[in-house]
Design a protein around this motif. Structure first.
Motif, PDB file in Angstrom:
ATOM      1  N   PHE A  45     -64.320  28.308  -9.841  1.00  0.00           N
ATOM      2  CA  PHE A  45     -65.301  27.573 -10.524  1.00  0.00           C
ATOM      3  C   PHE A  45     -66.594  28.387 -10.219  1.00  0.00           C
ATOM      4  O   PHE A  45     -66.968  29.051  -9.378  1.00  0.00           O
ATOM      5  CB  PHE A  45     -65.699  26.246  -9.454  1.00  0.00           C
ATOM      6  CG  PHE A  45     -66.922  25.521  -9.598  1.00  0.00           C
ATOM      7  CD1 PHE A  45     -67.104  24.737 -10.920  1.00  0.00           C
ATOM      8  CD2 PHE A  45     -68.029  25.701  -8.913  1.00  0.00           C
ATOM      9  CE1 PHE A  45     -68.012  24.261 -11.261  1.00  0.00           C
ATOM     10  CE2 PHE A  45     -69.219  25.035  -9.297  1.00  0.00           C
ATOM     11  CZ  PHE A  45     -69.162  24.406 -10.297  1.00  0.00           C
ATOM     12  N   ASP A  46     -67.134  28.490 -11.658  1.00  0.00           N
ATOM     13  CA  ASP A  46     -68.547  29.065 -11.682  1.00  0.00           C
ATOM     14  C   ASP A  46     -69.615  28.240 -12.602  1.00  0.00           C
ATOM     15  O   ASP A  46     -69.178  27.867 -13.886  1.00  0.00           O
ATOM     16  CB  ASP A  46     -68.253  30.419 -12.611  1.00  0.00           C
ATOM     17  CG  ASP A  46     -69.570  31.209 -12.969  1.00  0.00           C
ATOM     18  OD1 ASP A  46     -70.635  30.679 -12.736  1.00  0.00           O
ATOM     19  OD2 ASP A  46     -69.405  32.118 -13.684  1.00  0.00           O
ATOM     20  N   PRO A  47     -70.603  27.752 -11.915  1.00  0.00           N
ATOM     21  CA  PRO A  47     -71.426  26.753 -12.553  1.00  0.00           C
ATOM     22  C   PRO A  47     -72.096  27.318 -13.960  1.00  0.00           C
ATOM     23  O   PRO A  47     -72.429  26.436 -14.861  1.00  0.00           O
ATOM     24  CB  PRO A  47     -72.510  26.506 -11.684  1.00  0.00           C
ATOM     25  CG  PRO A  47     -72.376  27.641 -10.581  1.00  0.00           C
ATOM     26  CD  PRO A  47     -71.182  28.011 -10.660  1.00  0.00           C
ATOM     27  N   GLU A  48     -71.951  28.568 -14.177  1.00  0.00           N
ATOM     28  CA  GLU A  48     -72.401  29.051 -15.426  1.00  0.00           C
ATOM     29  C   GLU A  48     -71.626  28.907 -16.584  1.00  0.00           C
ATOM     30  O   GLU A  48     -72.006  28.909 -17.732  1.00  0.00           O
ATOM     31  CB  GLU A  48     -72.564  30.725 -15.493  1.00  0.00           C
ATOM     32  CG  GLU A  48     -73.589  31.245 -14.277  1.00  0.00           C
ATOM     33  CD  GLU A  48     -74.915  30.573 -14.593  1.00  0.00           C
ATOM     34  OE1 GLU A  48     -75.152  30.644 -15.932  1.00  0.00           O
ATOM     35  OE2 GLU A  48     -75.777  30.405 -13.774  1.00  0.00           O
ATOM     36  N   LYS A  49     -70.275  28.341 -16.366  1.00  0.00           N
ATOM     37  CA  LYS A  49     -69.262  27.949 -17.443  1.00  0.00           C
ATOM     38  C   LYS A  49     -69.400  26.487 -17.632  1.00  0.00           C
ATOM     39  O   LYS A  49     -68.613  26.121 -18.670  1.00  0.00           O
ATOM     40  CB  LYS A  49     -68.021  28.371 -16.918  1.00  0.00           C
ATOM     41  CG  LYS A  49     -67.576  29.889 -16.998  1.00  0.00           C
ATOM     42  CD  LYS A  49     -66.284  29.888 -16.652  1.00  0.00           C
ATOM     43  CE  LYS A  49     -65.838  31.545 -16.592  1.00  0.00           C
ATOM     44  NZ  LYS A  49     -64.273  31.791 -16.280  1.00  0.00           N
ATOM     45  N   GLY A  52     -71.144  23.288  -4.062  1.00  0.00           N
ATOM     46  CA  GLY A  52     -71.817  24.253  -3.766  1.00  0.00           C
ATOM     47  C   GLY A  52     -73.127  24.392  -4.006  1.00  0.00           C
ATOM     48  O   GLY A  52     -74.000  25.451  -3.960  1.00  0.00           O
ATOM     49  N   LEU A  53     -73.471  23.101  -5.030  1.00  0.00           N
ATOM     50  CA  LEU A  53     -74.969  23.390  -5.607  1.00  0.00           C
ATOM     51  C   LEU A  53     -75.844  22.256  -4.699  1.00  0.00           C
ATOM     52  O   LEU A  53     -75.277  21.426  -4.141  1.00  0.00           O
ATOM     53  CB  LEU A  53     -74.896  22.760  -6.900  1.00  0.00           C
ATOM     54  CG  LEU A  53     -73.757  23.641  -7.962  1.00  0.00           C
ATOM     55  CD1 LEU A  53     -73.695  22.840  -9.275  1.00  0.00           C
ATOM     56  CD2 LEU A  53     -74.263  25.114  -8.136  1.00  0.00           C
ATOM     57  N   THR A  54     -77.135  22.687  -4.890  1.00  0.00           N
ATOM     58  CA  THR A  54     -78.164  21.904  -4.070  1.00  0.00           C
ATOM     59  C   THR A  54     -79.029  20.956  -4.756  1.00  0.00           C
ATOM     60  O   THR A  54     -79.779  20.088  -4.356  1.00  0.00           O
ATOM     61  CB  THR A  54     -78.699  22.642  -2.868  1.00  0.00           C
ATOM     62  OG1 THR A  54     -79.577  23.901  -3.771  1.00  0.00           O
ATOM     63  CG2 THR A  54     -77.853  23.556  -1.881  1.00  0.00           C
ATOM     64  N   LYS A  55     -79.289  21.217  -6.251  1.00  0.00           N
ATOM     65  CA  LYS A  55     -79.789  20.640  -7.012  1.00  0.00           C
ATOM     66  C   LYS A  55     -79.382  20.546  -8.287  1.00  0.00           C
ATOM     67  O   LYS A  55     -78.376  20.926  -8.678  1.00  0.00           O
ATOM     68  CB  LYS A  55     -81.398  21.348  -7.066  1.00  0.00           C
ATOM     69  CG  LYS A  55     -81.290  22.770  -8.040  1.00  0.00           C
ATOM     70  CD  LYS A  55     -82.829  23.172  -8.191  1.00  0.00           C
ATOM     71  CE  LYS A  55     -82.343  24.577  -9.105  1.00  0.00           C
ATOM     72  NZ  LYS A  55     -83.880  24.907  -9.668  1.00  0.00           N
ATOM     73  N   ASN A  56     -79.982  19.391  -8.949  1.00  0.00           N
ATOM     74  CA  ASN A  56     -79.276  18.986 -10.399  1.00  0.00           C
ATOM     75  C   ASN A  56     -79.423  20.055 -11.128  1.00  0.00           C
ATOM     76  O   ASN A  56     -80.471  20.593 -11.524  1.00  0.00           O
ATOM     77  CB  ASN A  56     -80.139  17.697 -10.999  1.00  0.00           C
ATOM     78  CG  ASN A  56     -79.681  17.210 -11.921  1.00  0.00           C
ATOM     79  OD1 ASN A  56     -78.717  17.725 -12.725  1.00  0.00           O
ATOM     80  ND2 ASN A  56     -79.985  15.852 -12.278  1.00  0.00           N
TER      81      ASN A  56
END
Length: 985
Positions: A793-797, A910-914
């Protein structure tokens, strides 16, 4: 779901400003500033304005500004009961064709195209009349040839492209006995464009791309054959209605009629029923009443009134004996029982509705407590259906192991006898009426639910006042009235369908017709679409929730963290006690949680406990997942403290019982047997899990029945009680945070030092590629999933994958749907997606699904694999997909409890903000070249595991072997269940 609300009256008063008598629900007529006349009903909680245009079209408008969207429905009073007897399935097939366009939409040259369409229509009439099989095939080959020529002029999916470009969601339609209904949920700023499109769409019918859509409908017919539930329901309706079309004409139609359609008959049907005085426009959402009705009138007011005479349906004679029918199929055995009633709006509707809730309200009904709570059956329940001519009260029962369907039937009939004898507590009538009110309040929070209610009223020719006052009418019914009615209504006048397990002997199997693929003409646009895209809509700016602002944080006196979101709509509340620990931390936990459902305490029996919660208007429950567990309360805020006290009492004092536990283990055993017989469970749970994890998975890490029998019930109750010793947190949604904190401080006692969670079991995802996992199942269709493990998982994708899914694999205008279904007619259902992991450090997955006839599998595989290797690049379609994605994001609003749960999902990644604003901005800057790079890096060249379920006799295993090593999986192995002969209870 039917739930609770004994003291709902107080809450209802707060919501609708007092309990009103029926006489205070007067219908009033008003005139707005533009001269439009509309009706309202006093004290209507939905706030409906009902207009009637000069041409007879009904317009239902209601406001809900929670999100900048409008739920739209266009219902037509035209369903399967009006199908000609020699053209069953016609209304449903017409529904499909209304998506194909008009002389303006979906064509590059209609003058030329209509010559082909006339020839195709004439050929279908010849095909229908011809009796010689070989000659019919010859005519069909000609139909296919001419249809291919016509497709070179047609432009596939233009309607879908346009409605998708609005940012619409849920684009679909349904057909049933008395209605066909067209669905979209649109951003509120796109109302003008939507009306422009729908005005043109319903102005005329053009039957283009007819024979490929016919194959799609036939695949849908195959899906109905593969559903034991539907087949049992067909038998039930046939028994209840031996004369009426409700029982004699299924919505999908019969095979012979589907294969011999008449385009002329479909045109006649459209011209007869698709007229304004037989249609409605229903809009619920963020709208202005005066502006909206003027716009609707401008769009549809020019449609011409035409007298509609719905054909007379035959009347049924009363049933005077029990009718029994038998159905066989691979799914779990069950019994269905149905009593025929009078139709919607009748006195029968009121009495049967009350009795239905007294028997089964999911908490304190007679069936709930006597059969489900006491585990006398695997599961049982009932429901009501009311149509224009008749209604029905339907019961179902699923047997335990070694229990006959007759035994289950007799137990259900025994509960009906209790109603006939008045053997239910006096408070229950008032309780279920208040429960129904509570459910209305919950439903009316949502624009879509309100709109569905309006559809129901329109289709069934109902005055809206009668729906508003319905529950008040129920309050006039006394227990004596109800008992008298029950004795007159429930006699030996019902239909029984025994759905047993076995080989179905009534499947209809057909040849693969070998259709020449249609041209899609992706990069060609009609003049209508070109003009449509130039229409400018008011800008709708996205709003991104600030979780820190929306979620308030505080603590109880003993230091437990409380997250709070205010309920600004009504006086209902929800409270969750959350443990970040699930069955991956403790294998027994899910078993213990399930067992608690059947337990009482030293003070209350299990039945008494359910009744006490029901009287409070509070639902309660305990749930355990892989890595999270919680106890929850939901219902009337004013009774939340009493509900918490009752829940804490059960938590502290749950009383183990060996007999109850033995029945619970038997229930688990039967659930496993039923799971093995459910093709959806096999495909989407068993095979998918095996494709991702192989043998080492949480799904397979279960206790055997023998191991469950060795567990002492006290172990499970002690485990539930010990939860309170572990670290946990609270989520509260409602009003008056102080009230909730006070309740927690006084009712929720915990140790001073809380325990940390035990170590979590981690399951490693296996590599995918060059495997075919096959499960043999008795069915007409086959289902296939192509599954490939992707990167971590990569939020950039997320941005690229979101746009890719819209363009390539999801929705009616996607590349996959167009190629597999619209062009080649190889499947009813086909989609693909790049799925981002829900947890950090977990892998993403690429998947593609096909549901089709088994004899189409080789062609379907080739078509899908070609797409997954070489992505078609269509600039115009990409731009439409990009606009659609951005508009959906702009209209998206995170509200109510979803604010908290969406934040939980964010944290798990693993993210802390929207990060939605970053996603939105990234998509704005993307080009088709960016999408091609994403495809080449993440989709192309993947090696797939192929997951297949189908009938081994029909599936070409040699074709599958070209994709990898074929491994046939036994279902017991797939789920790690014991063989039935090894289970000892």
């Amino acid at each position: 779901m039917k739930k609770s609300g004994f003291l709902f009256l107080i809450a209802f008063a707060l919501v609708v400003a007092g309990c009103k008598k029926t006489s205070q629900y007067a219908t009033k007529t008003h005139t707005d500033a533009n001269g439009y006349t509309y009706e309202t009903v006093e004290n209507d909680p939905t706030g409906l304005r009902l207009y009637t245009l000069k041409n007879g079209m009904k317009v239902y408008l209601s406001q809900n500004s929670e999100e900048p969207k409008i739920q739209t429905f266009i219902p037509v009073r035209a369903g399967s009961v009006y199908d000609p007897s020699d053209n069953t399935g016609l209304a449903h097939y017409l529904e499909h064709m209304v998506f194909k366009g008009t002389d303006e939409i979906g064509t590059s040259d209609f003058e030329k195209e209509q010559t082909y369409l006339k020839e195709i229509s004439d050929l279908y009439e010849k095909h229908k009349a011809e009796k010689d099989t070989e000659k019919k095939k010859e005519i069909y080959r000609k139909i296919d040839s001419v249809s291919h020529e016509a497709s070179t002029i047609a432009i596939a999916n233009e309607y879908d492209k346009m409605v998708s470009s609005l940012g619409a969601e849920g684009t679909n339609a349904w057909t049933w006995h008395e209605e066909t209904v067209y669905v979209n949920k649109i951003p509120s700023n796109e109302l003008d464009k939507w009306l422009t499109l729908e005005k043109e769409r319903f102005s005329q019918l053009v039957l283009r791309l007819f024979h490929t859509e016919l194959e799609a409908v036939y695949e849908e017919f195959n899906r109905s054959q593969d559903s034991d539930f539907r087949r049992a329901n067909f038998a039930l309706m046939d028994g209840l209605f031996p004369k009426h079309p409700y029982g004699q004409q299924t919505t999908i139609g019969v095979s012979e009629h589907l294969k011999n359609p008449s385009m002329e008959a479909i045109h006649n049907y459209f011209n007869t029923y698709y007229v304004p005085n037989n249609m409605a426009v229903i809009l619920v959402g963020d709208l202005d009443f005066d502006e909206t009705i003027q716009k609707v009138d401008n769009a549809f007011g020019s449609f011409k009134y035409k007298e509609v005479i719905h054909p007379e349906r035959p009347s049924e004679v009363p049933l005077t004996n029990v009718i029994t029918k038998e159905v066989k199929g691979p799914e779990a055995a069950r019994v269905n029982i149905a009593f025929r009633s009078e139709g919607i709006g009748s006195e029968h509707e009121k009495y049967v509705t009350l009795i239905d809730m007294i028997l089964n309200n999911s908490t304190a009904g007679l069936i709930d407590l006597d059969l489900n709570q006491q585990q006398k059956v695997q599961r049982a329940g009932c429901s009501t259906t009311f149509l224009n001519d008749y209604g029905m009260h339907t019961f179902y029962g699923i047997p335990k192991n070694d229990q006959s369907l007759d035994e289950v039937k007799d137990l259900i009939l025994g509960e009906i006898e209790k109603v006939k004898k008045g053997e239910f507590e006096d408070w229950l009538i008032e309780a279920v009426i208040n429960d129904l009110k509570l459910n209305k309040i919950r439903r009316y929070e949502y624009a879509s639910a309100v709109a569905y209610e309006y559809v129901d009223a329109f289709v069934h020719f109902q005055d809206w006042k009668s729906r508003v006052t319905f529950l008040d009418d129920l309050k006039k019914i006394t227990k004596d009235d109800l008992v008298k009615f029950a004795n007159e209504f429930y006699k030996d006048n019902y239909v029984v369908v025994n759905k047993t397990q076995g080989k179905a002997d009534d499947f209809v199997k057909v040849e693969n017709p070998k259709i020449t693929p249609n041209e899609l003409n992706r990069d060609i646009s009609s003049n209508f679409l070109t003009a449509f895209n130039k229409i400018e809509s008011p800008e709708l700016k996205p709003k991104f929730v600030d979780y820190e602002k929306e979620i308030q944080k505080t603590k109880t006196a003993n230091g437990i963290e409380v997250s709070f979101i205010e309920n600004k709509l009504n006086d209902l509340a929800q409270l969750y006690i959350i443990f970040d620990m699930g069955k991956d931390h403790n294998k027994k936990l899910s078993t213990a949680v399930g067992y608690l459902e059947y337990l009482g305490t030293d003070t209350y029996s299990p039945d008494e406990l359910k009744k006490e919660f029901y009287k409070l208007g509070i639902d309660y429950g305990v749930s355990s997942g892989d890595d999270k567990s919680y106890l929850y309360l939901s219902g009337l805020r004013e009774n939340l403290d009493k509900g918490l006290e009752l829940l804490e009492h059960l938590w502290e004092n749950a009383k183990p019982d060996q007999e109850t536990y033995d029945k619970y283990v038997q229930k688990i055993s039967k659930t496993r047997e039923d799971t093995k017989a459910n093709k959806s469970e096999i495909m989407w749970n068993g095979l998918m899990n095996y494709g991702m994890y192989g043998e080492n998975s949480g799904l397979r890490n279960i206790y055997s029945i023998e191991e469950l029998n060795e567990i002492q019930p006290e172990e499970l109750t002690n485990l539930i009680k010990s939860l309170k010793n572990y670290k946990h947190r609270i989520f509260y949604y409602g009003k008056d945070l102080n009230q909730a904190i006070t309740a927690l401080d006084t009712k929720h006692a915990i140790p001073e030092d809380l325990l940390y969670y035990p170590e979590k079991t981690v399951y490693a995802n296996k590599e995918t590629g060059d495997n075919v996992f096959f499960v043999d199942y008795d069915m007409v269709q086959a289902q296939m999933m192509f599954l490939a493990k992707g990167d971590t998982f990569d939020p950039e994708k997320i941005a690229a994958s979101t746009l890719f899914n819209t363009y390539f694999g999801s929705g009616l205008s996607s590349i996959v749907f167009q190629e597999i279904r619209e062009s080649k007619s190889l499947a009813y259902s086909a989609f693909s997606a790049y799925s981002n992991a829900s947890e950090k450090e977990k892998p993403n997955y690429v998947y593609a699904y096909i549901g089709t006839q088994a004899n189409k599998i080789p062609e379907a595989i080739d078509a899908m694999m070609e797409l997954m290797t070489n992505m078609p690049e269509a600039e115009e379609q990409f731009n439409a997909a990009k606009a659609a994605t951005l508009k959906k994001l702009a209209a998206e609003r995170v509200t109510k409890t979803n604010i908290f749960w969406s934040y939980e999902r964010l944290l798990k990644r693993g993210l802390t903000k929207n990060n939605n604003e970053e996603i939105y901005n990234a998509i704005k800057d993307m080009t088709i070249d960016d999408l091609k790079v994403f495809f080449d890096n993440n989709i192309k060249g993947n090696t797939y595991d192929i997951l297949v379920i189908g009938n081994k006799k029909d599936v070409d295993l040699n074709a599958l072997s070209k994709l990898g090593d074929v491994k046939e999986l036994d279902v017991d192995y797939l789920f790690n269940y014991e063989k039935p002969d090894k289970i000892k209870l």
